[in-house]
Every structure is written in C-alpha cells, then in structure tokens.
Design an enzyme around this catalytic site. Sequence first.
Site, PDB file in Angstrom:
ATOM      1  N   PRO A 155       1.853  -0.965  -5.297  1.00  0.00           N
ATOM      2  CA  PRO A 155       2.966  -1.766  -4.746  1.00  0.00           C
ATOM      3  C   PRO A 155       2.938  -1.746  -3.223  1.00  0.00           C
ATOM      4  O   PRO A 155       2.560  -0.747  -2.598  1.00  0.00           O
ATOM      5  CB  PRO A 155       4.213  -1.051  -5.281  1.00  0.00           C
ATOM      6  CG  PRO A 155       3.747  -0.240  -6.440  1.00  0.00           C
ATOM      7  CD  PRO A 155       2.341   0.144  -6.141  1.00  0.00           C
ATOM      8  N   GLY A 156       3.301  -2.885  -2.632  1.00  0.00           N
ATOM      9  CA  GLY A 156       3.474  -2.945  -1.188  1.00  0.00           C
ATOM     10  C   GLY A 156       2.214  -3.195  -0.389  1.00  0.00           C
ATOM     11  O   GLY A 156       2.240  -3.102   0.833  1.00  0.00           O
ATOM     12  N   VAL A 157       1.088  -3.528  -1.052  1.00  0.00           N
ATOM     13  CA  VAL A 157      -0.143  -3.766  -0.288  1.00  0.00           C
ATOM     14  C   VAL A 157      -0.298  -5.239   0.079  1.00  0.00           C
ATOM     15  O   VAL A 157      -1.266  -5.608   0.747  1.00  0.00           O
ATOM     16  CB  VAL A 157      -1.387  -3.286  -1.063  1.00  0.00           C
ATOM     17  CG1 VAL A 157      -1.359  -1.791  -1.251  1.00  0.00           C
ATOM     18  CG2 VAL A 157      -1.506  -3.997  -2.399  1.00  0.00           C
TER      19      VAL A 157
ATOM     20  N   LYS B 143       0.187  -8.180  -2.224  1.00  0.00           N
ATOM     21  CA  LYS B 143      -0.348  -9.093  -3.246  1.00  0.00           C
ATOM     22  C   LYS B 143       0.443 -10.394  -3.300  1.00  0.00           C
ATOM     23  O   LYS B 143      -0.128 -11.487  -3.278  1.00  0.00           O
ATOM     24  CB  LYS B 143      -0.320  -8.396  -4.618  1.00  0.00           C
ATOM     25  CG  LYS B 143      -1.147  -7.121  -4.690  1.00  0.00           C
ATOM     26  CD  LYS B 143      -1.180  -6.550  -6.081  1.00  0.00           C
ATOM     27  CE  LYS B 143       0.169  -6.081  -6.568  1.00  0.00           C
ATOM     28  NZ  LYS B 143       0.695  -4.943  -5.817  1.00  0.00           N
TER      29      LYS B 143
ATOM     30  N   SER C 280     -10.781  13.178 -14.195  1.00  0.00           N
ATOM     31  CA  SER C 280     -11.403  13.409 -12.879  1.00  0.00           C
ATOM     32  C   SER C 280     -11.024  14.760 -12.302  1.00  0.00           C
ATOM     33  O   SER C 280     -11.232  14.991 -11.116  1.00  0.00           O
ATOM     34  CB  SER C 280     -10.979  12.295 -11.908  1.00  0.00           C
ATOM     35  OG  SER C 280      -9.590  12.325 -11.686  1.00  0.00           O
TER      36      SER C 280
ATOM     37  N   LYS D  94      -8.391   7.469  -3.601  1.00  0.00           N
ATOM     38  CA  LYS D  94      -8.392   8.927  -3.471  1.00  0.00           C
ATOM     39  C   LYS D  94      -8.757   9.360  -2.052  1.00  0.00           C
ATOM     40  O   LYS D  94      -8.160  10.303  -1.505  1.00  0.00           O
ATOM     41  CB  LYS D  94      -9.367   9.533  -4.478  1.00  0.00           C
ATOM     42  CG  LYS D  94      -8.931   9.347  -5.932  1.00  0.00           C
ATOM     43  CD  LYS D  94      -9.965   9.893  -6.897  1.00  0.00           C
ATOM     44  CE  LYS D  94      -9.508   9.724  -8.347  1.00  0.00           C
ATOM     45  NZ  LYS D  94     -10.498  10.243  -9.307  1.00  0.00           N
TER      46      LYS D  94
END
Length: 823
Positions: free
Chosen positions: A371-373, A375, A692, A735
């Site tokens: 969220p918030g990038v 889009k 991972s 990451k």
Amino acid sequence: MEEIEDKEPRQENEELKIPDVLPLLPVRDVVVYPYMILPLFVGREISINAVDQALSRDRLIFLATQKEMGDEEPTPEGMYTVGTVAMIMRMLKLPDGRVKVLVQGLAKGRITEFVESKPAYTVRIERIVEPSVPEESLETEALMRAVKEQLTQIVSLGKAVSPEVLVIVENMQEPGSLADLIASNIGLKVDDAQALLEIIDPIQRLQKVNEHLNKEHELLDMQVKIQSAAKEEMGKSQREYFLREQLRAIQQELGETDPRSEELNELRKAIEQAKMPTVVEKEAFKQLGRLEQMHPDAAEAGMLRTFLDWMVELPWGKATKDVLDIKRARQILDEDHFYLEKIKERILEFLAVRKLRKKMKGPILCFVGPPGVGKTSLGKSIARAMGRKFVRISLGGVRDEAEIRGHRRTYVGALPGRIIQGLKQAGSNNPVFMLDELDKLGADFRGDPSSALLEVLDPEQNHMFSDHYINLPFNLSNVMFIATANQIDTVPGPLRDRMEVIQLSGYTEEEKLEIAKRYLIPRQMKENGISEKEIVISDEAVRTIIAKYTREAGLRNLEREIGSVCRKVARKVAEGETRRFRITPATVAKYLGPARFIREVEMENNEVGTVTGLAWTPVGGEVLFVEATTMKGKGGLTLTGHLGDVMKESVQAALSYIRSKAKEFHLADDFLSGLDIHVHVPAGAIPKDGPSAGVTMTTALVSALTRVPVRKDVAMTGEITLRGKVLPIGGLKEKMLAAIRAGIKTIVIPEQNEKDLEEIPKHILKKVTVVSAKVIDDVLAVALETFPPPPPASEGKPAATVKVPPRRGIAAPRKGAMAGAKS
C-alpha cells in the site's frame, strides 16, 4: 458540319444485289440485325476510311461486332465472322473529326476472307440465306403468340420499348423477322445478341428469343417486388411521421400537449443519435415500441424507461482520441511520479505501438505492490498521458457476481454492473479503467466475481461483453484495464493468466525524501492553507520523520506525518503568529511527539542466539528477529511467537542439520540429551510463516549451542535443506529495503538469487554489502564472530579467533541463476 444527302430506306421486297467484296466497319457495343435502322458514331481512322469507301461506291458496308469492346485496333481474330450487310442512309461529319452515320441492315453475311487491311478493312463475304418457313403450323403460331405476349408483359413491368415497335410486332407474321426485331429492342448483351444473329433457322432463333424474354420477365418481376417492398416500408415510415406531426400540431392547437408523448419523442431522437450498433438500435426501438403501448402506470413501464435511459447514455460510439506524443507522455509521467522506470517504459511502449498500429487490443496490466507505493495514482497519470478518461472502481469486499455482470431486468431495482456503470460515468468507450484491490475479491452463495472478471479481462472475449441488465454485446476491446493488488498469490490463476503483472516494490529513504520534496510537502501545504512563507521543512527533518516516525514500504504514513506538521503550523498562523516556521530534526519531536520507531540494531550488541532475519509481507519487507536459547532439560524443543507450519518445519530441519554436523561444531553426539531448546520470534501476537527463515533459524541455533555471538549488523534470508544447501527465496528487493531502513550493513542472500539483483537499482546496492551463500557454512562464516566455532573451554584449548572472511558477494549480478521461490 458537312451533311451527305439522305437515301430512302430499302423496302423488304426490293431486290438486293450485294457485291462479294465490301469495306468492313468494326462495331464496338451493338449487334446490327437485318432491317434494323440505327445511328453509329465512327471515330477510328480505319473505320472512317471504310465509310468513305462505301460512300464512294454503292453505300454498302459490312458491319461486324468486335469481341472486345475496348480494343482500339481490332485484328481479324478480334471480330465475329457473322455480321450484317448494311446501307449508309445518311452521314454527318462532326466538328471533333468523328462521323455520324445512319445505317439500315439489309441481310446477314459471313466473312470468308480478309482482302485488305489498309487504309480500311476490305472483306470477301458470302450471303447467308435463311431457310424458308413451311406453312404456318399450330406450333409456330403458338410460339409467335407466346413471344408477343411475353413482350407485352415485360413492357407492362417497366421495360422501355417504343410503342411503334409494339405495333409492328403485333402485325408481323414472319418468325425470323419477328425474332430479329424483338432481339434488337430488348437490350440483350453483345454476346447473347451475336449468338442470336448466328442462328440461321428462324424457328430456333424465335425459340431462343422466347427464352430471353422469359428470363427478362423473371428479373423484372423480382425487381418490381423489391421496389414495392422498399416503397411500402418507406411509405409506412413517412405515413407514421406525417401522422405524428399532425397529432402534435392538433395537440398544440388544442393546448393538450401530452408530456409523455414528448418524452417518448425525445427518447426516439436520443436513440437515433446514440450511434448504436445495428443490433442494439433495433432492440432499443423494439423496447420503445413496447413502452409506447403500455399504460404509464404499469409496473413494467418504469423498468423499460430506466433501461432505455441506460441505452442512450452508454458511449456506444463515443471515444476520446489518443494523444500519441511519446515525449509529452514521458514528461507527464515524470511530472507525476518519481522513479518507477519499468512501468513508465511499459506505458511508452504501448503508446508507440498504438501510434504505429491504430487498431490493437487494449493491454491489461496488473500493478502489484505494498500500500502507498502509487498504484492508483499511476493509473491517473497514464490516463492523463494518453488523453483518456479515467474510471476507478474498488473491488475490495465485493462478493456478488452481479456487481460485475449486473442484475437481470426481472429484479425490482435491477442495475447494470460496475463495468457498464463505469463506462457511462466516463462517457467514452476507451477510458483507462482501474480495477482497484483485485486481490480482495470474495465469493459466496451469490457467485464468484473473480470468475465474472474473466470475460472482462480477456482480450479475445471482451469485444462482445454482455451485461445481464443490458443483455446486448458491448465492445470493451478499446478499454485499457489496469488492476491493482497488494499480493498476487490470492488472485485466481486463470484471472492472473490474463494480465501482465508488474511488481512495484517499496521506496528507499532517498526516494522517499525526493518524493516528499516534489509531491507530498507541496500537496499538504496547499491542502492546509499555508505556503513557503509560513513553513520550510529541511531535508534532514524529512529523513528524521522517515526513520523514526514511519516504517512502511509506501508513503501514506509519511504524508500523514507531514500533514500533521503542516496542520500544527497552520493553527499557529491562524492564531496570528507571522514568523516563518523552520522544521529541523531537533524540532520534529515538538510537532510529532517522541520517536515511534527505534532501529532494533541500534539497541543491541552482538548477542548469542539472536539473529536478524528478513521477511516479506503484503505491505512490504520487514526485519524479523529470531532468538534461541538453551537450558538444562531432557532434549525438548519449544517454539513460540505464533509460528506457522512452514517455519516450524524450518526449525526442525535446522536442528537435524546441526545434529548431523555435531562434530564440526564441536558438539557431543548426544548434546540434546541434557538440553532443552527454546526458539522464539518476538511480537508473538502476529502470525508468522513463510519459506525463507531456514538460514536464520540455523544461525540462531548454532550460536546458542556453540555460544558464539552473532554480528548485529548482518541480516539474512533463505531456506535450507537437510544437506545444508541454501535455497532461493522471493521478494528480495522488499527485504533489502527493509534491511536498509533498519540500518543493516551486510545482507546474506542465496546464491541463486544473484540474478534478482539486476532489477534492484544501483543506488540501493551501494548502501549494503551483499553476500551470496551456496551452503549454510557460507552464512555462518559471515554471521558469527568466529567460524568454525571454537572447541569448548573444558578441552583445555584456547578458543581460536577466526576473522570474518571477505564477502563472497558480487559486484554485478551473475546470469543464469534459477528463479527465486515466492516468500
């Protein structure tokens, strides 16, 4: 003009003497029969010479039809051999050099030899004498009568035949002459007329004429039917229009104008102007006709009225023109968004292809990221760059299939689906259509909305998209669909297969700083009514807000914190303070309170059993601490921290690997017999799972069992096997960004993930040291203070201190590595 004197037409009973050799006049588009009188225009030099020769002798000339009408210089092979001997009755020289002659056919003849070709064709002919007809039989009389009746009928159907010809036909008793006269007046094709001329027997020729009359009769009959049907339809429409106009005029005179009639007339005009496809327009007029017959208070009348309103308001034929200026589009995308180069390139590629190929199917993009990038705002920029309308619908929590496909008109309060509603809102059939929160679609007893989207998002099907309410095909192939999702795993496979997935990762501190300076701060200043005269926020202050008051991949919380600072300044300005407020790192806490986040690595020293891991979440990357400790016991293993099954299995695999390598770690074979091991991941209320954490668990257990501290500035990610191999992971960029935000200096990644570094910007790689690990020993060599671990002090040997080897990492990504698994 020069005119040659007339010659009286020759009568049938005059004795005709025809020379064996005559000049030849090739005729283009007509077949001359005996006793036929017609004008001919002669323009070719060879033809004019033939006319001159005939006039200088006995006015007789042989007329033969060309096989090819466009042949300007016909050869002997290009003319029919059977023709007509004719007499030139009159000649007129025209100003343009051509000659107009009036000729009368006299008798049939056949060319036997071409004598001369210059200056005109001269031919040797033999006269064709028709066989005499025996006394008129019943069959011959019936045939002649049938031919005459057929001619009368086709004239009644509209065939243009001179009345004088009809009179002559009625009085004619000779079968051959009758056939020639009719054939010369019913407009036969040249090939058919020539074929008739070559039939010598009069009865056979008359039978052939009868066949042509039958065919002409059928054609004229069909033509009359078609014209009658068209005239009737046109007459009906004109009559309806005339009656409506009369009714309107009468109502206006009486002052009794019916509002409903006016409304229906407006609807009719709107349907005519809506540029609907033929099938859709036909259905609209059909439903309008039903509405006209209904009582206005009928229950179905309101539903039909609403349906017709939707039909006329949909953009069936309305489209905006694409702006195909690639440089301008690039400028707009750069103005609205910082970074995101991969997506900008994809949009510019689409515009370039659209510029070269006008008709193409709209792409279906899916932006996936935390969220918030940016889009959703990116979709608006794409629409602005292309000059298209922008429509957005949110699919979060949608569980009803009718939200996509619409309700059937049998329901009370039925409406079209969100796709059709969005197109009506846009007012064009080629908008940029954003389907927000695609991964949050639900499904229940009302249907599966994600399955309903399969038709919408399939370029091979959506040109005939059918909404249940409209129940007519609507072309969606011109729409540019853009979907957004926080994670792609929850989107069904068939739906994901129809889209081009583009990943948006989070932002680094420098990128956030640049975005805040360009977009967030000016926007918040404007929204809160202050300007640069009242406030200035330093770059270091923004860095402080990013590091200590937000912890996210996107920008929403950063904008909220900047907005909070602006509101506090706005209040002071509103209270009368006139000074300029400078926001610095020292004054940030005055406006936002104590720091909310402290970097974990800043709080810790190198500790035994505490390892920094990296995790991927739908909202970006996260730093994950793993703690392991040992105590006296009976070999038990305790796992806490709300771990999922996959992470529990990672701990079991790590412990099994350590037991298999006990000697290398200077551990007794039965070291578990007197120990209990406890593995804990802090923030226990938050569920944690994913493939991972294997290397992190192994490092924590090795450190706890060997009592060798772990370096605080090293973070790691990767899964292990029982043989100690490090397996690839996914979400590497997210990451790495999380590690950078936490102040990590060294990151250990699986060797097979080296290829993923190609997609990570160089300025991010410069902030950290990347170490690639093929086996777990590579990880331990970097993470532990000493490796291999020293033997226990009880053995009487001093602990060996081994320096950390230089990183096995890379300066540039190595090609050919296998794809990373999704974390």
